[in-house]
Design an enzyme around this catalytic site. Structure first.
Site, PDB file in Angstrom:
ATOM      1  CE  LYS A 156      -9.039 -10.199  -0.009  1.00 43.81           C
ATOM      2  NZ  LYS A 156      -8.454  -8.862   0.403  1.00 43.81           N
ATOM      3  CE1 TYR A 176     -15.950 -30.083 -27.149  1.00 40.89           C
ATOM      4  CE2 TYR A 176     -14.895 -29.305 -24.937  1.00 40.89           C
ATOM      5  CZ  TYR A 176     -15.934 -29.965 -25.734  1.00 40.89           C
ATOM      6  OH  TYR A 176     -16.920 -30.667 -24.727  1.00 40.89           O
TER       7      TYR A 176
HETATM    8  C1  PLP Z   1      -6.944  -8.647   0.909  1.00 37.98           C
HETATM    9  C2  PLP Z   1      -6.686  -7.703   1.815  1.00 37.98           C
HETATM   10  C3  PLP Z   1      -5.653  -7.658   2.384  1.00 37.98           C
HETATM   11  C4  PLP Z   1      -4.253  -8.514   2.214  1.00 37.98           C
HETATM   12  O1  PLP Z   1      -3.734  -8.382   0.912  1.00 37.98           O
HETATM   13  P1  PLP Z   1      -2.420  -9.117   0.295  1.00 37.98           P
HETATM   14  O2  PLP Z   1      -1.949  -8.199  -0.806  1.00 37.98           O
HETATM   15  O3  PLP Z   1      -2.919 -10.424  -0.223  1.00 37.98           O
HETATM   16  O4  PLP Z   1      -1.635  -9.009   1.471  1.00 37.98           O
HETATM   17  C5  PLP Z   1      -5.474  -6.418   3.190  1.00 37.98           C
HETATM   18  N1  PLP Z   1      -6.350  -5.566   3.531  1.00 37.98           N
HETATM   19  C6  PLP Z   1      -7.467  -5.633   2.917  1.00 37.98           C
HETATM   20  C7  PLP Z   1      -8.463  -4.807   3.209  1.00 37.98           C
HETATM   21  C8  PLP Z   1      -7.829  -6.641   1.867  1.00 37.98           C
HETATM   22  O5  PLP Z   1      -8.928  -6.551   1.370  1.00 37.98           O
END
Ligand code: PLP
Length: 381
Positions: free
Chosen positions: A38, A274
């Protein structure tokens, strides 16, 4: 590898595959892998990660939204997709169109999907999310019987998985709460069994759980940050080492570079940038690099962080702008316009990681990586 662009990100294919292999070894052959890609593959690029993972035994991509699922399909991913986020009612047909396995945590959504499947005479696989104490998504003990009844009403809906997510597994070396959530998960699985829902895969493990607790693996694990070579936290690393874990299991795979577009001599007592927040104390050589906070170069690094030029640290001077940053190369001889600058990565004996950035701006490597702008060109090397 230098590109024709003035800033770009390299993703090291072999390193990602080695991380996947090491995590797979940890999980064992009976446990399937879902790669959390994601947020544009945690900033590594979804298309790039999809292409790399095609050459791995990963069974699922774990994605947040239907838009991400669409991009993964366009990039050629033809294996399973686990959607961990929600879906708008207007978009529910994406489940069938993109062949997604959604996470379900809302009765109304289950009803709508069941009706859609019945109308279109197709089946869908769903993963039921169980609330064990994170108080994010998921059915709690009181809601679960009704959810199970509705699921049973639609034979078109196949329960493919039951999952939960830990609240306090990477933020501490005290894992009491995680173990409490694991117990609640097991109790909710029993509750589903009493309602006749039995044949599915159980999954709970994010990276920290996978790195630390075999009891959390069940049938499928969902690592994210570890795939990219990063530890979920210092606490996870310490806990892992205390258990006698191997040192070189994870290696960062992303490097971020830019090139100098201008070099100028600035007299003593001059301001830079800035807000006039930096004033030179001596005659200084300042270089301009075309990256800024819009790229995910956090503005809190202004007058604080550094980049690498010719293997040496070049401090950031003044405020990071939207698209530009000024760095001090007074003490680095021989630098020319269009020379390469390392923002994240290794140059000689120096290394800057997403953890270095996170330390500077009091955040976490997850945020630093996932906010790298999708507009920066990526290349797999
Ligand atoms: C993002 C996510 C993971 C992965 O988590 P990490 O800490 O990056 O390994 C696992 N399960 C869900 C439901 C997530 O949203």
């Amino acid at each position: 590898m230098r590109m024709k662009h003035l800033t770009w990100i390299d993703i090291d294919r072999k390193t990602i595959l080695a991380n996947v292999r090491n995590l797979g070894r940890l999980a064992g052959t009976k446990v399937a892998l879902a790669a959390a890609v994601k947020a544009n593959g945690y900033g590594h690029g979804l298309a790039e990660m999809t292409a790399i993972l095609m050459d791995s035994p990963v069974e699922y991509l774990a994605l947040h939204s239907t838009l991400e699922a669409e991009a993964a399909r366009e990039a050629g991913w033809d294996r399973k997709i686990l959607l961990v986020g929600g879906i708008a009612p207007e978009d529910i047909d994406a489940v069938l169109r993109l062949d997604i396995e959604p996470t379900v945590f809302d009765i109304g959504f289950i009803e709508s999907l069941g009706r859609l499947c019945r109308r279109s005479k197709t089946a869908a696989r769903v993963h039921i999310k169980l609330e064990t104490g994170t108080n994010r998504q998921g059915f709690n003990r009181k809601e679960l019987d009704r959810a199970a009844t509705v699921l049973k009403k639609y034979p078109e809906l196949k329960v493919e998985g039951a999952s939960t997510h830990f609240a306090n597994i990477e933020d501490t070396t005290d894992h009491t709460y995680a173990m409490y959530q694991l117990d609640r998960f097991k109790a909710l699985v029993e509750q589903l069994k009493a309602k006749g829902i039995v044949q599915y895969r159980r999954h709970t493990a994010c990276s920290a759980a996978l790195l630390l607790f075999k009891d959390t693996y069940f049938d499928l694990v969902r690592p994210g940050i570890a795939l990219y070579g990063y530890w979920p936290s210092k606490e996870t690393y310490v806990s892992y080492k205390l258990e006698g874990g191997r040192n070189s299991i994870l290696k960062p795979a992303l490097s971020w570079y830019s090139r100098i577009t201008q070099i100028k001599t600035v007299e003593a007592d001059s301001f830079v940038g800035y807000g006039c927040t930096y004033r030179t104390s001596t005659r200084s050589t300042i270089a301009i690099i075309p990256v800024g906070y819009c790229d995910g170069f956090d503005r809190r690094l202004s007058n604080l962080g550094y980049v690498l030029v010719k293997g040496k640290r070049a401090p950031i001077r003044g405020r990071i702008c939207m698209n530009l940053t000024m760095i001090d190369i007074t003490d680095i001889p021989g630098v020319k316009v269009y020379d390469t600058v390392t923002i994240i990565g290794t140059d000689g004996k120096e290394q800057i990681t997403a953890d270095t950035h996170a330390g500077w701006c009091q955040s976490i490597n997850y945020e630093v990586l996932s906010r790298l702008s999708p507009l920066i060109p990526r290349q797999v090397v």
